[in-house]
Write a protein that holds these residues in place. Structure first.
Motif, short mmCIF file in Angstrom:
data_model
loop_
_atom_site.label_atom_id
_atom_site.label_comp_id
_atom_site.label_asym_id
_atom_site.label_seq_id
_atom_site.Cartn_x
_atom_site.Cartn_y
_atom_site.Cartn_z
N GLY A 225 -101.10 -0.78 -47.09
CA GLY A 225 -101.09 -1.36 -45.75
C GLY A 225 -100.00 -0.85 -44.84
O GLY A 225 -99.92 -1.24 -43.67
N GLU A 226 -99.14 0.04 -45.34
CA GLU A 226 -98.07 0.59 -44.50
C GLU A 226 -98.64 1.54 -43.46
O GLU A 226 -99.55 2.33 -43.74
CB GLU A 226 -97.07 1.32 -45.38
CG GLU A 226 -95.94 1.98 -44.61
CD GLU A 226 -95.09 2.87 -45.48
OE1 GLU A 226 -94.19 3.55 -44.94
OE2 GLU A 226 -95.33 2.92 -46.71
N ILE A 227 -98.12 1.48 -42.22
CA ILE A 227 -98.52 2.39 -41.15
C ILE A 227 -97.51 3.53 -41.07
O ILE A 227 -96.30 3.30 -40.99
CB ILE A 227 -98.62 1.66 -39.81
CG1 ILE A 227 -99.73 0.60 -39.86
CG2 ILE A 227 -98.90 2.65 -38.68
CD1 ILE A 227 -99.85 -0.23 -38.61
N LYS A 228 -98.02 4.77 -41.08
CA LYS A 228 -97.14 5.94 -41.01
C LYS A 228 -97.84 7.03 -40.22
O LYS A 228 -99.04 6.92 -39.92
CB LYS A 228 -96.82 6.42 -42.42
CG LYS A 228 -98.01 6.97 -43.19
CD LYS A 228 -97.57 7.54 -44.53
CE LYS A 228 -98.72 8.24 -45.24
NZ LYS A 228 -98.29 8.86 -46.51
N PRO A 229 -97.13 8.12 -39.85
CA PRO A 229 -97.78 9.22 -39.13
C PRO A 229 -98.92 9.81 -39.95
O PRO A 229 -98.83 9.93 -41.17
CB PRO A 229 -96.65 10.24 -38.94
CG PRO A 229 -95.41 9.44 -38.99
CD PRO A 229 -95.67 8.34 -39.97
N ASN A 230 -100.00 10.18 -39.27
CA ASN A 230 -101.13 10.79 -39.96
C ASN A 230 -100.74 12.15 -40.52
O ASN A 230 -99.91 12.85 -39.95
CB ASN A 230 -102.31 10.92 -39.00
CG ASN A 230 -103.61 11.18 -39.71
OD1 ASN A 230 -103.87 12.27 -40.16
ND2 ASN A 230 -104.44 10.15 -39.83
N LYS A 231 -101.37 12.55 -41.61
CA LYS A 231 -101.01 13.79 -42.29
C LYS A 231 -101.73 15.02 -41.76
O LYS A 231 -101.44 16.14 -42.17
CB LYS A 231 -101.27 13.66 -43.79
CG LYS A 231 -102.68 13.22 -44.15
CD LYS A 231 -102.81 12.99 -45.65
CE LYS A 231 -104.13 12.33 -46.00
NZ LYS A 231 -104.15 10.91 -45.57
N VAL A 232 -102.67 14.86 -40.81
CA VAL A 232 -103.52 15.96 -40.36
C VAL A 232 -102.90 16.68 -39.16
O VAL A 232 -102.47 16.06 -38.19
CB VAL A 232 -104.92 15.45 -39.98
CG1 VAL A 232 -105.76 16.57 -39.37
CG2 VAL A 232 -105.62 14.86 -41.21
#
Length: 336
Positions: A225-232
């Motif tokens: 459920g943690e929000i983080k920068p997308n990896k793409v």
């Protein structure tokens, strides 16, 4: 079998091949459509070259086909323009993504991502990674045919790379700017590599420009459920504003939405540092953009809209948006 019967059989076989050839040729010819509105074309990652010599707009993208138009409204195509080497690392029928056409020193260069699905280069977190890389082909004409050049590879064979684009930096050297795909490193990057003067190969190794994790606007949610920068990292495109500010379009995701952002170089060169804008510059589900000037001098952004169809497949349609680049940042005029 008598000689007479054998001759008749051979003649019948050759005639059958001739009929098949006619049928295939007719099918290929019938595939070419005319007077097709832009919003009736299904195409990911559209790239448009405004060719001043022919006074024609040429549009390509994922799939490797070509569309032509004189007014950006009605299009003709799709044409087959790529001739790859089946004995190369690409294999017999490579997938083609995010193709671009760049005119440079009297020739036309085809930057694209090629994937050989029969070759696996790595397995990361249970995902098999296919042989995929940005590559460049060349032609004397904008509508091809585009053929391989000197070097078989431009980027390392053991790294998946994609969405290569072109830029001549302030050192007057040509570069390919590309993405190192997140599937292997789980934090996608945008990188540069110097090209030979005739673009027939690369020089040295790739250099990091920025990582996906540096973006303040792209987001994804982890399993806990943690929000983080997308990896793409996806679809880089370089530009300069009228004030000389160097910028880069690139695309990622905000949770389930495909969205385009922009970064600007503080040094005015590819070396950056690259400062990311805080917010995307397009609405949700618009991305992989590039910019070009019309023959009348208007600056437009070509990008695709992105939605899920009734069968679960993505439907991607080319769109054109007007852009203002008179200041140090670009401003995109959105459709009502």
């Amino acid at each position: 079998m008598s000689a007479e019967i054998r001759r008749i059989t051979q003649t019948s076989f050759m005639f059958l091949l001739f009929l098949i050839h006619l049928q295939v040729s007719a099918q290929h010819y019938s595939e070419i459509k005319t007077n097709i509105p832009l919003d009736s074309i299904r195409l990911s990652d559209p790239y448009i070259l405004a060719d001043k010599t022919s006074k024609m707009y040429y549009m390509t993208g994922t799939g490797g086909k070509l569309w032509k138009s004189k007014d950006l409204k009605l299009w003709e195509g799709p044409f087959t323009i790529v001739e790859t080497d089946p004995n190369s690392w690409m294999g017999k029928r490579p997938m083609i993504w995010a193709a671009e056409i760049h005119q440079y020193k009297g020739k036309y260069y085809y930057f694209a991502t090629f994937t050989n699905r029969d070759v696996i280069i790595d397995t990361v977190k249970g995902n098999k990674i296919e042989r995929r890389a940005s590559h460049i082909l060349v032609s004397d004409a904008p509508d091809g045919p585009y053929k391989p050049m000197e070097d078989e590879t431009y980027l390392p064979a053991d790294k998946p790379t994609l969405d290569g684009t072109f830029w001549v930096d302030r050192d007057d050297k040509p570069y390919m700017i590309y993405c190192y795909e997140w599937l292997q490193n789980w934090n996608g990057t945008v990188e540069k590599i110097q090209l030979k003067p005739d673009l027939s190969g690369s020089i040295g190794e790739g250099e990091l420009l920025f990582k996906s994790s540096e973006s303040p606007w792209s987001k994804e949610r982890t399993e806990d459920g943690e929000i983080k920068p997308n990896k793409v990292t996806d679809g880089p495109f370089l530009f300069e504003t009228q004030t000389g500010k160097l910028g880069m379009l690139w695309t990622s995701w905000v949770f389930g939405d495909y969205v385009q952002g922009v970064a600007y170089s503080e040094s005015g060169t590819l070396d950056g540092p690259w400062i990311q804008e805080k917010e995307p510059i397009t609405p949700p589900n618009f991305g992989h953009g590039m910019m070009f000037k019309t023959f009348e001098g208007k600056l437009l952004m070509a990008l695709h809209s992105h939605r899920v169809g009734p069968n679960g497949n993505y439907i991607r349609i080319p769109n054109l948006l007007e852009v203002d680049d008179r200041e140090d940042k670009i401003y995109v005029y959105l459709k009502n």
